[in-house]
Design an enzyme around this catalytic site. Structure first.
Site, PDB file in Angstrom:
ATOM      1  N   ASP A 254       0.825  -1.203   0.000  1.00 30.35           N
ATOM      2  CA  ASP A 254       0.000   0.000   0.000  1.00 30.35           C
ATOM      3  C   ASP A 254       0.863   1.259   0.000  1.00 30.35           C
ATOM      4  O   ASP A 254       2.055   1.212   0.349  1.00 30.35           O
ATOM      5  CB  ASP A 254      -0.912   0.026   1.225  1.00 30.35           C
ATOM      6  CG  ASP A 254      -2.099  -0.914   1.092  1.00 30.35           C
ATOM      7  OD1 ASP A 254      -2.399  -1.320  -0.046  1.00 30.35           O
ATOM      8  OD2 ASP A 254      -2.722  -1.238   2.116  1.00 30.35           O
ATOM      9  N   LYS A 276      -3.225   2.867  -2.166  1.00 30.89           N
ATOM     10  CA  LYS A 276      -4.538   3.472  -1.978  1.00 30.89           C
ATOM     11  C   LYS A 276      -4.406   4.624  -0.988  1.00 30.89           C
ATOM     12  O   LYS A 276      -4.062   4.437   0.173  1.00 30.89           O
ATOM     13  CB  LYS A 276      -5.538   2.453  -1.438  1.00 30.89           C
ATOM     14  CG  LYS A 276      -5.845   1.326  -2.402  1.00 30.89           C
ATOM     15  CD  LYS A 276      -7.028   0.517  -1.939  1.00 30.89           C
ATOM     16  CE  LYS A 276      -6.739  -0.183  -0.640  1.00 30.89           C
ATOM     17  NZ  LYS A 276      -7.891  -0.968  -0.159  1.00 30.89           N
ATOM     18  N   GLY A 308       0.341  -0.766   9.447  1.00 32.87           N
ATOM     19  CA  GLY A 308      -0.210  -1.157  10.743  1.00 32.87           C
ATOM     20  C   GLY A 308      -0.437  -2.642  10.834  1.00 32.87           C
ATOM     21  O   GLY A 308       0.445  -3.446  10.529  1.00 32.87           O
ATOM     22  N   ASP A 309      -1.641  -3.034  11.258  1.00 29.61           N
ATOM     23  CA  ASP A 309      -2.020  -4.445  11.355  1.00 29.61           C
ATOM     24  C   ASP A 309      -3.060  -4.745  10.287  1.00 29.61           C
ATOM     25  O   ASP A 309      -3.994  -3.959  10.091  1.00 29.61           O
ATOM     26  CB  ASP A 309      -2.601  -4.735  12.742  1.00 29.61           C
ATOM     27  CG  ASP A 309      -2.966  -6.201  12.916  1.00 29.61           C
ATOM     28  OD1 ASP A 309      -2.150  -6.950  13.458  1.00 29.61           O
ATOM     29  OD2 ASP A 309      -4.077  -6.580  12.475  1.00 29.61           O
ATOM     30  N   THR A 337      -0.295  -1.890  15.320  1.00 32.49           N
ATOM     31  CA  THR A 337      -1.257  -0.938  14.792  1.00 32.49           C
ATOM     32  C   THR A 337      -0.892   0.492  15.209  1.00 32.49           C
ATOM     33  O   THR A 337      -0.239   0.710  16.239  1.00 32.49           O
ATOM     34  CB  THR A 337      -2.680  -1.295  15.243  1.00 32.49           C
ATOM     35  OG1 THR A 337      -3.612  -0.487  14.534  1.00 32.49           O
ATOM     36  CG2 THR A 337      -2.867  -1.097  16.744  1.00 32.49           C
ATOM     37  N   MET A 389      -7.481   7.878  10.760  1.00 34.57           N
ATOM     38  CA  MET A 389      -7.848   8.650   9.559  1.00 34.57           C
ATOM     39  C   MET A 389      -8.876   9.732   9.902  1.00 34.57           C
ATOM     40  O   MET A 389      -9.877   9.901   9.208  1.00 34.57           O
ATOM     41  CB  MET A 389      -8.390   7.714   8.469  1.00 34.57           C
ATOM     42  CG  MET A 389      -7.402   6.626   8.078  1.00 34.57           C
ATOM     43  SD  MET A 389      -8.125   5.312   7.052  1.00 34.57           S
ATOM     44  CE  MET A 389      -9.007   4.342   8.302  1.00 34.57           C
TER      45      MET A 389
END
Length: 478
Positions: A254, A276, A308-309, A337, A389
């Protein structure tokens, strides 16, 4: 681009010296040390020494080293592959290096790093395996300390095992296709029954185990690891994640996974970015699912790297469902995370005895709709909320939580790029959160932590979300 401090000033390499001339110039301890080091190789060593000390003479005679018993002159090193200036006299060694360079021969002046074309490493010898530790001349003692640790880690039988591997290399290349089957064979060769038999001195048994392994390794299918890359810092990657990244044929990653983490994968693995980001999706989730199935079905060993996880807002559920439906085997490798990394940066207790006994993970988007989530009543009772986020919907988050009954003065911590070198830590209260929406300087992933437990954080290294003047102005305006 890598930070200059993280780049080497040398390119690690091994010189081929078998049956080639290597010259050492000197009479004392410095020359003695270099001759001893070179005796680990098959080089044709020449000692140029007009008055060698007794211990050096004994070493040379005992090992058949060629001795030129005269003072140094450039003609004596003509045709050498390497030259060591090891006289103990700095000016004389510099002159030897200058003479070698004039003849286009790499040279080393002992204890003068700025006069060296190459450095001699601390060496762990398990011929044909060699581990060389270099410090660019800055810390020879450090190099020796590391050498001692590595020496303890490596089995004394490693060299014998490597020589046996050389016997089978041609057969393996003929029988097994490139990629995963070969890598799997060698991994099991070096860590399984073959290695154990060599260590026990049972060479015949080792050969039988190698033949058995060669027959059983064919037909290895594809496999996908869904790997948590952690919050960003390379040293927060788990050992298991590092291991599978070195086994993978393909890395699918990602946009939030730092390049430094991607670079930790096997050097010749294919790398596919499916980055993304908000407003910039290079591949849809369905396309990513199809890609993983396609690669796994083709027999590839695939690492799917997620920030993260993978099981925390990583959409791993959709990828697992696609792989299960296609009959492709997979495995989850957990990662740290971002909420945990952010709390660590702030020295912030996510749970605090007598204050917060519950922890909620959510995204800002969960608080942006018309219906308040069911967990909101837990937040009112004192749970700590970690909002992923959340920057772009910070105003809505703050408003909805205050309407739900959380006091406007509840402490908040805001972290951009948690765990990374460029992280930024900010603190304030719930009523300050709407200011995030106008912060164009926040370009990295932002984590918001809300709750009374945040008051226990170390705020010495963070800055206020609002300046004192702006804070007062907003209070007056309210």
């Amino acid at each position: 681009m890598k930070d200059r401090d993280d780049q080497l000033g040398v390119f690690p390499a091994f010189f081929r010296v078998e049956d080639r001339d290597v010259a050492v110039v000197g009479n004392g301890d410095e020359a003695l040390a270099k001759v001893r080091l070179l005796l680990n190789t098959r080089a044709k060593i020449t000692l140029i020494a007009d008055a060698p000390e007794a211990e050096l003479v004994d070493l040379v005679r005992a090992n058949g080293v060629r001795h030129v018993a005269q003072a140094f002159e450039p003609s004596l090193i003509d045709g050498a592959t390497l030259v060591f200036g090891a006289t103990g006299d700095a000016a004389e060694d510099r002159a030897i290096v200058a003479a070698a360079r004039a003849l286009k021969i790499p040279a080393n002046a002992v204890d003068q790093p700025d006069q060296c074309d190459f450095y001699t490493p601390a060496l762990v010898n398990r011929a044909p395996v060699a581990v060389a530790i270099g410090t660019e001349g800055a810390g020879p003692v450090l190099g020796q300390m590391i050498r001692a640790q590595v020496d303890q880690m490596l089995s004394p039988s490693l060299g014998r095992l490597a020589r046996l591997a050389m016997v089978y290399r041609g057969v393996v290349e003929h029988v097994l296709p490139k990629g995963s089957p070969r890598r799997m064979f060698w991994k099991r060769f070096f860590s399984g029954d073959v290695a154990e038999a060599v260590q026990n001195g049972e060479v015949g048994q080792a050969k039988r185990e190698a033949k058995r392994l060669l027959k059983s390794i064919d037909g290895i299918g594809g496999h996908v690891w869904l790997v948590g890359a952690g919050p960003g810092a390379e040293d927060l990657l788990t050992l298991r994640a590092q291991r599978v990244m070195m086994e993978a044929d393909v890395l699918v990653y990602d946009a939030l996974v730092p390049q430094a983490v991607v670079d930790m994968g096997r050097r010749d693995a294919e790398r596919i970015s499916v980055g993304k980001r908000k407003g910039c999706h290079s591949k849809s989730q369905n396309e990513i699912n199809d890609l993983l199935v396609e690669l796994g079905s083709a027999g590839k060993r695939v690492v799917r790297l997620k920030s993260g996880d993978p099981l925390v807002y990583g959409r791993a559920g959709e990828e697992m469902a696609a792989l299960r439906q296609a009959g492709v085997s997979y495995e989850i490798v957990p990662g740290i995370t971002s909420a945990f990394a952010a709390a660590a940066d702030f020295e912030l207790p996510l749970t605090l005895r007598g204050v917060a006994s519950s922890l909620i993970f959510t995204t800002g988007h969960d608080l942006a709709g018309d219906v308040l989530p069911d967990w909101a009543r837990l937040a009112v009772s004192g749970a700590t909320i970690a909002v992923y986020m959340g920057r772009s919907v910070a105003a809505s988050v703050a408003e909805r939580l205050m309407v739900a009954g959380i006091p406007a003065e509840t402490t908040v911590a805001v972290i951009e790029n948690a765990s990374r070198r460029d992280r930024r830590l900010m603190h304030g209260v719930l009523a300050d959160l709407p200011s995030l929406d106008s912060r164009d300087d926040l370009t990295g992933p932002v984590m918001v932590i809300i709750g009374e437990a945040v008051a226990g954080a170390n705020l010495d290294n963070s800055t206020p979300l609002l300046s004192r003047e702006r804070h007062l102005a907003e209070r007056v305006g309210a």
